[in-house]
Write a protein that holds these residues in place. Structure first.
Motif, PDB file in Angstrom:
ATOM      1  N   PRO A  77      41.511  51.744  47.408  1.00  0.00           N
ATOM      2  CA  PRO A  77      42.201  50.734  46.589  1.00  0.00           C
ATOM      3  C   PRO A  77      41.607  49.344  46.744  1.00  0.00           C
ATOM      4  O   PRO A  77      41.468  48.605  45.764  1.00  0.00           O
ATOM      5  CB  PRO A  77      43.650  50.784  47.117  1.00  0.00           C
ATOM      6  CG  PRO A  77      43.796  52.140  47.719  1.00  0.00           C
ATOM      7  CD  PRO A  77      42.459  52.460  48.304  1.00  0.00           C
ATOM      8  N   LEU A  78      41.232  48.970  47.956  1.00  0.00           N
ATOM      9  CA  LEU A  78      40.658  47.651  48.191  1.00  0.00           C
ATOM     10  C   LEU A  78      39.277  47.546  47.559  1.00  0.00           C
ATOM     11  O   LEU A  78      38.922  46.506  46.979  1.00  0.00           O
ATOM     12  CB  LEU A  78      40.576  47.384  49.693  1.00  0.00           C
ATOM     13  CG  LEU A  78      40.090  45.999  50.127  1.00  0.00           C
ATOM     14  CD1 LEU A  78      40.977  44.909  49.545  1.00  0.00           C
ATOM     15  CD2 LEU A  78      40.053  45.906  51.647  1.00  0.00           C
ATOM     16  N   PHE A  79      38.482  48.592  47.665  1.00  0.00           N
ATOM     17  CA  PHE A  79      37.145  48.584  47.063  1.00  0.00           C
ATOM     18  C   PHE A  79      37.246  48.465  45.545  1.00  0.00           C
ATOM     19  O   PHE A  79      36.494  47.697  44.921  1.00  0.00           O
ATOM     20  CB  PHE A  79      36.397  49.860  47.444  1.00  0.00           C
ATOM     21  CG  PHE A  79      34.966  49.894  46.966  1.00  0.00           C
ATOM     22  CD1 PHE A  79      33.995  49.150  47.630  1.00  0.00           C
ATOM     23  CD2 PHE A  79      34.596  50.661  45.878  1.00  0.00           C
ATOM     24  CE1 PHE A  79      32.676  49.172  47.201  1.00  0.00           C
ATOM     25  CE2 PHE A  79      33.282  50.683  45.439  1.00  0.00           C
ATOM     26  CZ  PHE A  79      32.318  49.941  46.107  1.00  0.00           C
ATOM     27  N   ALA A  80      38.178  49.213  44.957  1.00  0.00           N
ATOM     28  CA  ALA A  80      38.364  49.149  43.507  1.00  0.00           C
ATOM     29  C   ALA A  80      38.789  47.753  43.069  1.00  0.00           C
ATOM     30  O   ALA A  80      38.287  47.218  42.064  1.00  0.00           O
ATOM     31  CB  ALA A  80      39.395  50.186  43.066  1.00  0.00           C
ATOM     32  N   LEU A  81      39.694  47.151  43.821  1.00  0.00           N
ATOM     33  CA  LEU A  81      40.137  45.800  43.478  1.00  0.00           C
ATOM     34  C   LEU A  81      38.983  44.809  43.617  1.00  0.00           C
ATOM     35  O   LEU A  81      38.846  43.879  42.811  1.00  0.00           O
ATOM     36  CB  LEU A  81      41.290  45.381  44.385  1.00  0.00           C
ATOM     37  CG  LEU A  81      41.925  44.026  44.048  1.00  0.00           C
ATOM     38  CD1 LEU A  81      42.690  44.120  42.734  1.00  0.00           C
ATOM     39  CD2 LEU A  81      42.860  43.573  45.160  1.00  0.00           C
ATOM     40  N   GLY A  82      38.147  45.004  44.638  1.00  0.00           N
ATOM     41  CA  GLY A  82      36.985  44.141  44.812  1.00  0.00           C
ATOM     42  C   GLY A  82      36.036  44.212  43.628  1.00  0.00           C
ATOM     43  O   GLY A  82      35.496  43.193  43.186  1.00  0.00           O
ATOM     44  N   LEU A  83      35.832  45.408  43.102  1.00  0.00           N
ATOM     45  CA  LEU A  83      34.975  45.562  41.928  1.00  0.00           C
ATOM     46  C   LEU A  83      35.569  44.863  40.709  1.00  0.00           C
ATOM     47  O   LEU A  83      34.851  44.238  39.918  1.00  0.00           O
ATOM     48  CB  LEU A  83      34.764  47.044  41.624  1.00  0.00           C
ATOM     49  CG  LEU A  83      33.755  47.799  42.493  1.00  0.00           C
ATOM     50  CD1 LEU A  83      33.691  49.263  42.078  1.00  0.00           C
ATOM     51  CD2 LEU A  83      32.368  47.163  42.389  1.00  0.00           C
ATOM     52  N   LYS A  89      36.432  38.156  37.968  1.00  0.00           N
ATOM     53  CA  LYS A  89      36.621  36.890  38.686  1.00  0.00           C
ATOM     54  C   LYS A  89      38.021  36.319  38.464  1.00  0.00           C
ATOM     55  O   LYS A  89      38.215  35.099  38.401  1.00  0.00           O
ATOM     56  CB  LYS A  89      35.595  35.840  38.266  1.00  0.00           C
ATOM     57  CG  LYS A  89      34.170  36.137  38.703  1.00  0.00           C
ATOM     58  CD  LYS A  89      33.428  36.937  37.671  1.00  0.00           C
ATOM     59  CE  LYS A  89      31.962  37.105  38.023  1.00  0.00           C
ATOM     60  NZ  LYS A  89      31.269  38.016  37.094  1.00  0.00           N
ATOM     61  N   ALA A  90      39.012  37.182  38.344  1.00  0.00           N
ATOM     62  CA  ALA A  90      40.351  36.707  37.987  1.00  0.00           C
ATOM     63  C   ALA A  90      41.458  37.341  38.825  1.00  0.00           C
ATOM     64  O   ALA A  90      42.620  37.269  38.448  1.00  0.00           O
ATOM     65  CB  ALA A  90      40.617  36.976  36.512  1.00  0.00           C
ATOM     66  N   VAL A  91      41.117  37.960  39.959  1.00  0.00           N
ATOM     67  CA  VAL A  91      42.131  38.577  40.805  1.00  0.00           C
ATOM     68  C   VAL A  91      42.651  37.531  41.785  1.00  0.00           C
ATOM     69  O   VAL A  91      41.873  36.849  42.451  1.00  0.00           O
ATOM     70  CB  VAL A  91      41.556  39.786  41.570  1.00  0.00           C
ATOM     71  CG1 VAL A  91      42.631  40.411  42.457  1.00  0.00           C
ATOM     72  CG2 VAL A  91      41.016  40.818  40.593  1.00  0.00           C
ATOM     73  N   SER A  92      43.957  37.407  41.892  1.00  0.00           N
ATOM     74  CA  SER A  92      44.553  36.374  42.738  1.00  0.00           C
ATOM     75  C   SER A  92      44.310  36.668  44.212  1.00  0.00           C
ATOM     76  O   SER A  92      44.144  37.824  44.626  1.00  0.00           O
ATOM     77  CB  SER A  92      46.054  36.278  42.475  1.00  0.00           C
ATOM     78  OG  SER A  92      46.713  37.442  42.953  1.00  0.00           O
ATOM     79  N   VAL A  93      44.319  35.596  45.007  1.00  0.00           N
ATOM     80  CA  VAL A  93      44.138  35.739  46.456  1.00  0.00           C
ATOM     81  C   VAL A  93      45.286  36.540  47.055  1.00  0.00           C
ATOM     82  O   VAL A  93      45.086  37.372  47.946  1.00  0.00           O
ATOM     83  CB  VAL A  93      44.054  34.350  47.117  1.00  0.00           C
ATOM     84  CG1 VAL A  93      44.009  34.482  48.633  1.00  0.00           C
ATOM     85  CG2 VAL A  93      42.832  33.597  46.616  1.00  0.00           C
ATOM     86  N   ARG A  94      46.497  36.327  46.568  1.00  0.00           N
ATOM     87  CA  ARG A  94      47.651  37.056  47.099  1.00  0.00           C
ATOM     88  C   ARG A  94      47.534  38.561  46.872  1.00  0.00           C
ATOM     89  O   ARG A  94      47.872  39.356  47.752  1.00  0.00           O
ATOM     90  CB  ARG A  94      48.928  36.528  46.447  1.00  0.00           C
ATOM     91  CG  ARG A  94      49.333  35.130  46.919  1.00  0.00           C
ATOM     92  CD  ARG A  94      50.680  34.732  46.333  1.00  0.00           C
ATOM     93  NE  ARG A  94      51.102  33.413  46.811  1.00  0.00           N
ATOM     94  CZ  ARG A  94      52.247  32.841  46.491  1.00  0.00           C
ATOM     95  NH1 ARG A  94      53.110  33.478  45.683  1.00  0.00           N
ATOM     96  NH2 ARG A  94      52.554  31.644  46.955  1.00  0.00           N
TER      97      ARG A  94
END
Length: 364
Positions: A77-83, A89-94
């Protein structure tokens, strides 16, 4: 995979490109693909598959004992979100922090990755040894360690070859210490991770033709966190302070950056370009502007290898005494002092236009 991503950049750069004017921490001069995490992941998977196909039936037992598939499930899940972040370039820090905590939870429950000691007898006996409080504290500590290192490795990904170089030193030390203590599975995982990182590094240093991106930094941070936590967990004679010593540079950089921003009245997550590596790049550029001489390998790569040397000192020292808590505590404390001294020395006034670009706080 890294070669393919570079060769096909014209087809995907409009989606994957990292542009120089997209933020304050951009030290490159042309749009560059930032999906190098795919190459690191491909190398890691290929290496593990090769191990499974070439090892003897009993030779894989140490690696299988680590539950690599479960570790992978915890990270996906983290790798997918990183991609998604690398492309949009629009995923929030939270959201990114929340998913990194989920990765820590999955690693804890699926693969038994947990912190059971801090190397502080009083706290260990009062908190971690209690029947109900202990497991909850261990879970909390594990989440903080995994999520914190994942984002710390992302912070030091600011120059050509910097993240890859620091990673290779850390994983090399973890592989050597794992071999010394008979942890063959952890050694194989560390060596495979090194090979995957090296394959990417060829296209990232000295010229940055491919960037690791958030997905790659998250993958590397997760791997290092898992390996070092399991090493300390499985080998009780290895001090928990060894785990901190080998990652002390990214941890110190992260905490110092948060303190610096808070002191200026900014959010601890506010992006800026005042890290050790960016300060070093600005100083090298100013030196070049003043003298008219060319910096070897260029300002970017030149600042990178200088930062890597400083960051490698505590890691290599820790490799010589993984069981000696007092010495490891001294190494950690000494490096914090060294870090502050180096940063303060580099924080001299920068006045040339070319040097100032490395320290721009413009968040366009």
């Amino acid at each position: 995979m890294a070669w393919l991503l570079v060769r096909t950049r014209d087809f995907h750069l409009h989606l994957t490109g990292d542009h120089p004017d997209s933020g304050p921490q951009k030290l490159h001069t042309e749009a560059t693909p930032r999906i190098g995490g795919l190459a690191v992941m491909a190398g890691l998977v290929a290496g593990l598959v090769a191990l499974y196909h070439t090892a003897t039936p009993g030779g894989l037992a140490p690696l299988e004992a680590l539950h690599p598939v479960r570790l992978g499930i915890g990270f996906l899940p983290l790798f997918a979100l990183g991609l998604v972040e690398d492309i949009s370039k629009a995923v929030s820090v939270r959201l990114r922090m929340g998913v990194s905590l989920v990765a820590g939870i999955l690693a804890y429950f699926l693969a038994g990755v947990r912190i059971e000691s801090l190397g502080l007898p009083v706290i260990d006996s009062i908190v971690l040894s209690l029947p109900l409080v202990g497991p909850l504290a261990a879970l909390l500590l594990t989440l903080i360690a995994v999520a914190g290192l994942v984002h710390a490795m992302n912070i030091v990904d600011g120059l050509n070859g910097l993240l890859a170089g620091i990673t290779l030193v850390i994983l090399g030390v973890l592989a050597a210490v794992s071999a010394r203590f008979g942890e063959t599975g952890l050694m194989l995982l560390a060596l495979t991770s090194m090979a995957a990182t090296a394959g990417f590094a060829v296209f990232n240093f000295p010229r940055g033709r491919l960037f690791c991106g958030d997905a790659g930094a998250y993958l590397i941070g997760y791997l290092i966190a898992v390996i070092v936590i399991l090493l300390v967990l499985r080998q009780k004679t290895i001090s928990p302070w060894f785990a901190l010593a080998v990652v002390i540079h990214p941890v110190t950089e992260t905490l110092y950056s948060a303190w610096r921003r808070w002191r200026l009245g900014l959010s601890p997550t506010h992006p800026d370009a005042r890290h050790m590596h960016s300060l070093w790049a600005a100083n090298l550029q100013q030196r070049a502007d003043e003298s008219g001489l060319r910096i070897g390998l260029g300002t970017n790569a030149g600042a990178s290898w200088r930062t890597q040397i400083v960051a490698s000192v505590p890691v290599l020292l820790a490799a010589t005494c993984p069981t000696e808590t007092p010495l490891l505590q001294l190494i950690c404390l000494g490096y914090v002092g060294l870090f502050v001294v180096v940063v303060r020395l580099l924080e001299r006034p920068v006045y040339t236009v070319a040097a100032s670009q490395f320290l721009s706080d413009d968040t366009r």
